[in-house]
Design an enzyme around this catalytic site. Sequence first.
Site, PDB file in Angstrom:
ATOM      1  N   LEU A  11      26.920  45.670  39.279  1.00 11.76           N
ATOM      2  CA  LEU A  11      28.121  46.109  39.998  1.00 11.76           C
ATOM      3  C   LEU A  11      28.081  45.698  41.468  1.00 11.76           C
ATOM      4  CD1 LEU A  11      28.424  49.649  38.367  1.00 11.76           C
ATOM      5  CD2 LEU A  11      29.507  47.513  37.663  1.00 11.76           C
ATOM      6  N   ASP A  34      31.607  38.469  45.100  1.00 15.09           N
ATOM      7  CA  ASP A  34      31.255  39.874  45.314  1.00 15.09           C
ATOM      8  C   ASP A  34      31.527  40.318  46.748  1.00 15.09           C
ATOM      9  OD1 ASP A  34      30.393  39.541  42.740  1.00 15.09           O
ATOM     10  OD2 ASP A  34      28.273  39.417  43.270  1.00 15.09           O
TER      11      ASP A  34
HETATM   12  C1  GLA Z   1      27.175  37.393  40.374  1.00 16.58           C
HETATM   13  C2  GLA Z   1      27.372  36.553  41.638  1.00 16.58           C
HETATM   14  C3  GLA Z   1      28.825  36.119  41.792  1.00 16.58           C
HETATM   15  C4  GLA Z   1      29.361  35.490  40.509  1.00 16.58           C
HETATM   16  C5  GLA Z   1      29.011  36.349  39.292  1.00 16.58           C
HETATM   17  C6  GLA Z   1      29.379  35.675  38.017  1.00 16.58           C
HETATM   18  O1  GLA Z   1      27.847  38.609  40.504  1.00 16.58           O
HETATM   19  O2  GLA Z   1      26.970  37.278  42.774  1.00 16.58           O
HETATM   20  O3  GLA Z   1      28.953  35.248  42.899  1.00 16.58           O
HETATM   21  O4  GLA Z   1      28.894  34.185  40.378  1.00 16.58           O
HETATM   22  O5  GLA Z   1      27.636  36.680  39.236  1.00 16.58           O
HETATM   23  O6  GLA Z   1      30.741  35.551  37.908  1.00 16.58           O
END
Ligand code: GLA
Length: 383
Positions: A129, A176
């Site tokens: 998360l 994120d």
């Molecule tokens: C992690 C990474 C993101 C993205 C996701 C997959 O959360 O931090 O940048 O690449 O995986 O979508």
Amino acid sequence: MTGPAGADQVAQWFRAEFGIPAAGVWRAPGRANLIGEHTDYNNGFVFPFALDRGTMAAATPTASGVLELTSRQVGTGTVTIPLASLAPGAAGGWAAYPAGVVWALGEAGYPLPGARVAIDSDLPQGAGLSSSAALECAVALALTQLAGLSVPRQELAAIARRAENEFVGVPTGIMDQSAALLCQAGHALLLDCCTGEWENVPLDPAAAGLALLIIDTRAKHTLTDSGYAARHIECEEAARALGVPSLRDIADPSALAALTDPVLHRRARHVVTENQRVLAMAELLRRGEVAGAGPLLNQSHASLRDDFEISWPEADVTVDAAVDAGALGARMMGGGFGGSVLALVPADSAAVRDAVRAAFRGQGWPEPGFLDAPPSASAQRLW
Ligand code: GLA
């Protein structure tokens, strides 16, 4: 001191550790990702939304030339890092994230003379998360605001990502940190990771008698030792073989016929079709058709499981049990190999929860966790 209970708690922790009051408390949320997985570092589209849980930073600026960090979850005293020696490798473990942010701020032309920071979080760790991005963004917002710097939020997201990429050493994309800093309550963030254009699109499952439910499969997710970096490399190889700067530049999956390596073909097919699913999802939400999102979630899961090959047994069992019990759609979320599933469920989700619990019992796995996921606001100062 006034504010949400969590804000008072981290402020008290700050005072207990440092013997002075904090100058303020900031909070950055964790994120769910509606759709658009492993597309961000391929210059594609993502569609995350912020959770109502996150990481708090109580902070005070200093002129001491050191960064002093303490975490309520870790609880092993204060980590002190001289700013003069701040460089990738100068801090490890959880402290690398806030230290990396201070380093990346300096690299971006925002040097800080010192700070004291106390961290607290109500986000499950290792559940996929984005607790790390929440930590980075809470610290980035706290320290820039305390220094009187007005750094645009999208630039701050890029600085926080640089901390994670270059200081912590994980090759993540920008999703994120963007979610933590740009999301709006009641919306999901449609972000074009190539142009940087973004838009908050209304996402109101409750109005349709539905809800978004996160199911923590308890299989721990970590980006640092997963196959995340391997997938990133495979995608770059596929783009090179196709003669394009990134997989974003392929809009039509039939163009992938030129990829003769079957593994690279599958990886690229996931990315290209996932970008299409993000855009289809945006169209649905703009028309207010939240219920129509279910099949897209299921297709995304199948693609992540079969083509990108980053799902894990607990996620597959969760998705199947949830859909059998009435979820409109469900899929694994995040980097893969562990973490959480996102399900679109009826507002009364008891049947889905019971079915997933029963399926886990049947497999002899530990009880899964459930978290309601109303689309929430991005990072902010709490007081
Ligand atoms: C992690 C990474 C993101 C993205 C996701 C997959 O959360 O931090 O940048 O690449 O995986 O979508």
